[in-house]
Enzyme design. Structure first.
Site, PDB file in Angstrom:
ATOM      1  N   ILE A  59      -3.731   0.099   2.328  1.00  0.00           N
ATOM      2  CA  ILE A  59      -4.299   0.780   3.409  1.00  0.00           C
ATOM      3  C   ILE A  59      -4.923   2.051   3.332  1.00  0.00           C
ATOM      4  CG2 ILE A  59      -2.117   1.473   4.198  1.00  0.00           C
ATOM      5  CD1 ILE A  59      -2.674   1.395   7.214  1.00  0.00           C
ATOM      6  N   SER A  60      -6.043   2.581   3.615  1.00  0.00           N
ATOM      7  CA  SER A  60      -6.733   3.848   3.218  1.00  0.00           C
ATOM      8  C   SER A  60      -5.920   5.091   3.699  1.00  0.00           C
ATOM      9  CB  SER A  60      -8.054   3.801   3.673  1.00  0.00           C
ATOM     10  OG  SER A  60      -8.900   2.808   3.530  1.00  0.00           O
ATOM     11  N   GLN A  61      -6.103   6.115   2.892  1.00  0.00           N
ATOM     12  CA  GLN A  61      -5.603   7.444   3.193  1.00  0.00           C
ATOM     13  C   GLN A  61      -6.029   7.846   4.559  1.00  0.00           C
ATOM     14  OE1 GLN A  61      -7.006  10.188   0.714  1.00  0.00           O
ATOM     15  NE2 GLN A  61      -5.963  11.875   1.604  1.00  0.00           N
TER      16      GLN A  61
END
Ligand code: SAH
Length: 209
Positions: A59-61
Site C-alpha cells: 500500500i503506497s505511502q
C-alpha cells in the site's frame, strides 16, 4: 492506534510536506487506512510509510497517495481510471473526490479484498476489475484522468489512447530502483510531459494472476 489524534498527526505531516489541497487532506483524515492493511499492521496504518499487503505488493505511502491525488484532481476529472488497485486505498481516496473511479488489478485475491473494503465503506462509485492494466480498461474509456500506481520504463500506449481531451495521466516512470513521477497531459497540440518528484513503486507487470 487508530485514534483521531494519530490521523491528525499524519495530516499535519502531509501538510508540512507540501500537500496544499484541503479537500485531499480532509479525505485522508476521514479514510480508515487501517482497514486496508492486515490487522497485524493496523497499528502502523497512520505512519507516513508504505506497508506490505501480501503478494509482494505494498500500500503506497500516504504522502505519495496525497501528492498523486492532488495532481489528478487539479484537472477536475469526473471519471478516473486507476491501474494497480493493490489494497484499494488510493481508489477509496479518489472515490470521495470524483464521481466515478474504475480500478484494475492483475492479482485476483487483491481485487476481491479491495471490493470487500469498498462495500464495507459504502463506496458505491468504484468499479474494480481483475485485468491487465497495461491495456487500460477500454470498455469504459475515455477517462478524464488515469493514475498508475506501479512503475514502468515506457508509458503503455493504451493509456494515452484512453485519455479524454485535456485528460491527465499520472504515472511513475523509470527503472526498477527508482522512478520519477510524471504528469502527461493530452492537449489539442499533442502530448505534454512534466517530470515531478522521485518515487519508488513496485513494477507494472503484464498478464494477470
Ligand atoms: N494503489 C495501491 C498500491 C499499488 S501497489 C494502493 O492504494 O494500495 C501496485 C499494484 O499494481 C499491485 O497490487 C500490483 O499487483 C498492481 N499491478 C502491477 N502491474 C499491474 C497491471 N499490469 N495491471 C493491473 N495491476 C497491476
Amino acid at each position: 492506534m487508530t485514534s483521531q489524534r494519530t490521523r491528525d498527526r499524519l495530516v499535519m505531516r502531509l501538510r508540512e510536506g507540501g500537500i496544499r489541497s484541503d479537500a485531499v487532506l480532509d479525505v485522508i483524515r476521514k479514510t480508515p487506512r487501517h482497514l486496508f492493511v492486515d490487522e497485524a499492521l493496523a497499528s502502523r496504518a497512520y505512519e507516513d510509510t508504505a506497508l506490505p499487503i501480501g503478494y509482494n505488493q505494498t500500500i503506497s505511502q500516504p504522502f505519495v497517495v496525497a501528492a498523486m491525488t492532488e495532481l489528478v484532481i487539479a484537472g477536475r476529472p469526473e471519471r478516473v481510471l486507476e491501474v494497480g488497485t493493490g489494497s484499494g486505498y488510493q481508489a477509496a481516496v479518489l472515490a470521495q473526490l470524483v464521481s466515478k473511479v474504475y480500478t484494475v488489478e492483475r492479482i485476483e485475491p487483491l481485487v476481491k479484498l479491495a471490493r470487500q473494503r469498498f462495500r464495507q465503506l459504502g463506496l458505491r462509485n468504484i468499479r474494480a476489475a481483475h485485468s491487465d492494466g497495461t491495456a487500460g480498461l477500454p470498455d469504459f474509456a475515455p477517462y478524464d484522468a488515469i493514475i498508475v500506481t506501479a512503475a514502468t520504463e515506457a508509458i503503455p500506449e493504451a493509456l494515452l489512447d484512453q485519455l479524454a481531451p485535456d485528460g491527465r495521466l499520472v504515472i511513475p516512470v523509470g527503472e526498477r530502483e527508482g522512478q520519477t513521477l510524471t504528469l502527461v497531459t493530452r492537449t489539442e497540440a499533442g502530448i505534454e510531459r512534466a517530470t515531478l518528484d522521485p518515487v519508488v513503486f513496485v513494477p507494472l507487470l503484464s498478464g494477470i494472476s
